[in-house]
Design a protein around this motif. Structure first.
Motif, mmCIF file in Angstrom:
data_model
loop_
_atom_site.group_PDB
_atom_site.id
_atom_site.type_symbol
_atom_site.label_atom_id
_atom_site.label_comp_id
_atom_site.label_asym_id
_atom_site.label_seq_id
_atom_site.Cartn_x
_atom_site.Cartn_y
_atom_site.Cartn_z
ATOM 1 N N CYS A 1 38.105 -97.619 -63.514
ATOM 2 C CA CYS A 1 38.109 -96.622 -62.385
ATOM 3 C C CYS A 1 36.914 -96.663 -61.485
ATOM 4 N N ALA A 2 35.565 -96.850 -61.994
ATOM 5 C CA ALA A 2 34.451 -96.973 -61.014
ATOM 6 C C ALA A 2 34.572 -98.146 -60.179
ATOM 7 N N VAL A 3 34.936 -99.320 -60.823
ATOM 8 C CA VAL A 3 35.004 -100.440 -60.023
ATOM 9 C C VAL A 3 36.134 -100.082 -58.796
ATOM 10 N N LEU A 4 37.254 -99.473 -59.066
ATOM 11 C CA LEU A 4 38.372 -99.306 -58.294
ATOM 12 C C LEU A 4 37.994 -98.117 -56.995
ATOM 13 N N ALA A 5 36.853 -97.385 -57.531
ATOM 14 C CA ALA A 5 36.355 -96.100 -56.592
ATOM 15 C C ALA A 5 35.459 -96.827 -55.614
ATOM 16 N N LEU A 6 34.668 -97.856 -55.944
ATOM 17 C CA LEU A 6 33.895 -98.865 -55.136
ATOM 18 C C LEU A 6 34.572 -99.517 -54.122
ATOM 19 N N LEU A 7 35.764 -100.166 -54.597
ATOM 20 C CA LEU A 7 36.583 -101.038 -53.538
ATOM 21 C C LEU A 7 37.201 -100.135 -52.784
ATOM 22 N N ARG A 8 37.578 -98.907 -53.124
ATOM 23 C CA ARG A 8 38.269 -98.051 -52.056
ATOM 24 C C ARG A 8 37.115 -97.722 -51.042
ATOM 25 N N LYS A 9 35.915 -97.088 -51.479
ATOM 26 C CA LYS A 9 34.850 -96.986 -50.821
ATOM 27 C C LYS A 9 34.786 -97.956 -49.534
ATOM 28 N N GLU A 10 34.564 -99.316 -50.099
ATOM 29 C CA GLU A 10 34.183 -100.658 -49.333
ATOM 30 C C GLU A 10 35.653 -100.912 -48.306
ATOM 31 N N LYS B 1 38.475 -102.218 -49.345
ATOM 32 C CA LYS B 1 39.008 -103.462 -49.914
ATOM 33 C C LYS B 1 40.622 -103.239 -50.097
ATOM 34 N N PRO B 2 41.247 -104.128 -49.798
ATOM 35 C CA PRO B 2 42.624 -103.968 -50.003
ATOM 36 C C PRO B 2 42.902 -103.563 -51.646
ATOM 37 N N GLN B 3 42.110 -104.202 -52.532
ATOM 38 C CA GLN B 3 42.556 -104.264 -53.943
ATOM 39 C C GLN B 3 42.267 -102.407 -54.227
ATOM 40 N N GLY B 4 41.622 -101.798 -53.412
ATOM 41 C CA GLY B 4 41.076 -100.388 -53.790
ATOM 42 C C GLY B 4 42.225 -99.656 -53.590
ATOM 43 N N ASN B 5 43.431 -100.015 -53.059
ATOM 44 C CA ASN B 5 44.495 -99.073 -52.771
ATOM 45 C C ASN B 5 45.766 -99.380 -53.591
ATOM 46 N N HIS B 6 45.367 -100.360 -54.913
ATOM 47 C CA HIS B 6 46.459 -100.654 -55.767
ATOM 48 C C HIS B 6 46.286 -99.660 -56.671
ATOM 49 N N GLU C 1 29.597 -109.937 -52.644
ATOM 50 C CA GLU C 1 29.597 -109.191 -51.272
ATOM 51 C C GLU C 1 29.103 -107.715 -51.670
ATOM 52 N N ILE C 2 29.716 -107.254 -53.074
ATOM 53 C CA ILE C 2 29.698 -105.919 -53.499
ATOM 54 C C ILE C 2 28.906 -106.062 -55.032
ATOM 55 N N PRO C 3 27.720 -106.290 -55.101
ATOM 56 C CA PRO C 3 27.231 -106.491 -56.538
ATOM 57 C C PRO C 3 27.505 -105.348 -57.411
ATOM 58 N N ASP C 4 27.584 -104.098 -56.810
ATOM 59 C CA ASP C 4 27.724 -103.040 -57.665
ATOM 60 C C ASP C 4 29.061 -102.988 -58.618
ATOM 61 N N VAL C 5 30.149 -103.867 -58.114
ATOM 62 C CA VAL C 5 31.399 -103.916 -58.847
ATOM 63 C C VAL C 5 30.944 -104.518 -60.222
#
Length: 386
Positions: A315-324, A326-331, A355-359
Motif C-alpha cells: 500500500c505504501a508503494v501504491l500510495a507513492l505511485l498515486r502521488k506521482e 503514475k497509471p499503476q497507482g490507479n490499479h 525515477e522514484i527511488p522511494d518506491v
C-alpha cells in the motif's frame, strides 16, 4: 548468609545428594543393559531402566548383536537421535536379528522409494513396522496406497506429510476410505487421489466422520466434482464442527453476510483455515486503513491470508505511485495486494526505482503507509452485493 543460601538451594545435605548420584551410577554399572542403553543409545536413566525391563543384554553375544543392529540402522541413514527415539519406543529392536528380521524391511522401504531422511522418521515414529510382515502388512499397505494415489512417488510424498499413515491397517483402512468416498459419496476417483495426496490423514478418518465432512463441504455449495471440493474437504477434515461454526460466526460478526461467506469459501477455501485473530487483524487493516469494503475482500478473499506487513508495504508503494501520478497507482487495491511477489515487483517497483527511488524504500518498509484518504467504514453485505 551463605549457609542460609546453601540451605535454600540444597535442602538435603550435600553428602546425601552425592550418595544419590553415586547410587545411580552404581546401579547403571551393575546392570549392563541399562549401561548399554545410556552410553550407546543415549537414553536417559529413567528411559533406560524402563527399556531394560523388556530386553536383557548380559553377554558379549547379545551386545554384539545390538551393535550390529545399530550399525545396520546407521547404514540406512539413521542419526543418533533417530536411533535413540527408535530404541526408546521399541527396545526389542536391539535384540532383533539384523539380517533376517530388520534388513528385509529396510530394503522393502528402499524399493518403494523411501530413504533417509524419511525412512528414519517413519521408523522412529512407528518402530513396530520393522517387525511387520512384508507379505501380510507392508506390501498390501503400499499396494492400497498406490491404488489410491497412483504411484510410488505420490505415496512417498503423502508419507512425508503424514508419516503415521504407515500405521494403517493394510487390508481395511485405505480401501474403506476409497470405497466410502467413491461409492457412497460420489467423489471421482481422481479427486480421491488428489485428496489423499493433499491430506493423507483422511485415510484414518472413520466413515461417519467422512460423511460429516462431505456434508459440510456441500453446505458451502461444493458438490463432489466441483473444482474446489477437494481443497475444501482437506481443510475441513482438520477442523472440528464447533471450530467451523465459530469461524463462520466470526466472519459474520465482522459484517460478512452468511451467503457471502459461502461464496468466499467457494472462491478460496483456505480462507476458512486462517486463524480468527488474523482474520480480525487483516479485515481491520484492509477496511480501516487501506479503504477497502467488505465487498472487495469477498471478491478477493486470498488477501486475508497475506501478512499485514506485506499489505502495508504494498500500500505504501501504491500510495507513492498515486502521488506521482503514475497509471499503476490507479490499479485496484485488492488486485495489487493479491498479486504474486514477482508480478508486484515487475509492475509496481522495478519500472519506477530510478525515477522514484522511494518506491524501493517503501517496499522495504522504510516509508510507513498512512492511508489513501477518506477511510471507509465496514458495511453489511447482502446476498446480492456481488
Amino acid at each position: 548468609m551463605l549457609s542460609a543460601a546453601r540451605r535454600r538451594l540444597f535442602p538435603l545435605p550435600v553428602r546425601y545428594i552425592a550418595a544419590a548420584f553415586s547410587t545411580s551410577a552404581a546401579s547403571a554399572a551393575a546392570d549392563p543393559t541399562v549401561f548399554y542403553l545410556e552410553s550407546t543409545c543415549a537414553l536417559s536413566p529413567a528411559a533406560a531402566a524402563r527399556a531394560a525391563d523388556s530386553i536383557r543384554l548380559v553377554s558379549p553375544d547379545s551386545t554384539a548383536q545390538a551393535d550390529a543392529v545399530l550399525d545396520l540402522l546407521r547404514r540406512y541413514g539413521f542419526s543418533d537421535a533417530d536411533i535413540s527415539a527408535t530404541v526408546r519406543k521399541f527396545p526389542f529392536v536391539l535384540v532383533s536379528n539384523p539380517t533376517k528380521t530388520l534388513q528385509p524391511k529396510l530394503d522393502f522401504f528402499a524399493s518403494v522409494g523411501i530413504s533417509a531422511p524419511l525412512l528414519p522418521k517413519l521408523v522412529s515414529l512407528s518402530p513396530i513396522v520393522l517387525h511387520r510382515s512384508i507379505q501380510d502388512h507392508l506390501a498390501p499397505l503400499f499396494e492400497s496406497l498406490r491404488k489410491v494415489l497412483g504411484s510410488n512417488a505420490r505415496v512417498v510424498t503423502a508419507l512425508r506429510q503424514m508419516p503415521f499413515v504407515v500405521r494403517c491397517s493394510p487390508k481395511n483402512t485405505p480401501n474403506l476410505v476409497l470405497s466410502a468416498l467413491r461409492d457412497v459419496h460420489g467423489v471421482p476417483l481422481g479427486d480421491v487421489s488428489r485428496l489423499v495426496a493433499i491430506q493423507p490423514g483422511v485415510l484414518l478418518q472413520r466413515p461417519d466422520r467422512l460423511a460429516e465432512i462431505v456434508q459440510a463441504v456441500k453446505n458451502f455449495g461444493m458438490e463432489p466434482g466441483h473444482p474446489m471440493f477437494v481443497h475444501m474437504f482437506a481443510i475441513l477434515s482438520k477442523m472440528k464442527t464447533p471450530t467451523l461454526e465459530s469461524k463462520i460466526a466470526l466472519y459474520q460478526s465482522l459484517g460478512f453476510d452468511k451467503d457471502i461467506v459461502t461464496l468466499m469459501m467457494r472462491r478460496y477455501p483456505p480462507a476458512m483455515a486462517i486463524s480468527g485473530e488474523k482474520i480480525k487483524e487483516s479485515t481491520g487493516f484492509l477496511v480501516g486503513k487501506a479503504g477497502l469494503s467488505l465487498e472487495d475482500i469477498a471478491r478477493y478473499p486470498m488477501i486475508l491470508k497475506r501478512s499485514l506487513e506485506s499489505h502495508s508495504r504494498r500500500c505504501a508503494v501504491l500510495a507513492l505511485l498515486r502521488k506521482e501520478g503514475k497509471p499503476q497507482g490507479n490499479h485496484q487495491v485488492p488486485v495489487v495486494l493479491g498479486a504474486t511477489m514477482v508480478r508486484f515487483l515487475k509492475v509496481y517497483v522495478q519500472p519506477h526505482e530510478i525515477e522514484i527511488p522511494d518506491v524501493v524504500r517503501a517496499f522495504n518498509g522504510e516509508i510507513p503507509f498512512e492511508g489513501f484518504g477518506v477511510l471507509q467504514q465496514p458495511q453489511q453485505l447482502g446476498k446480492t452485493s456481488l
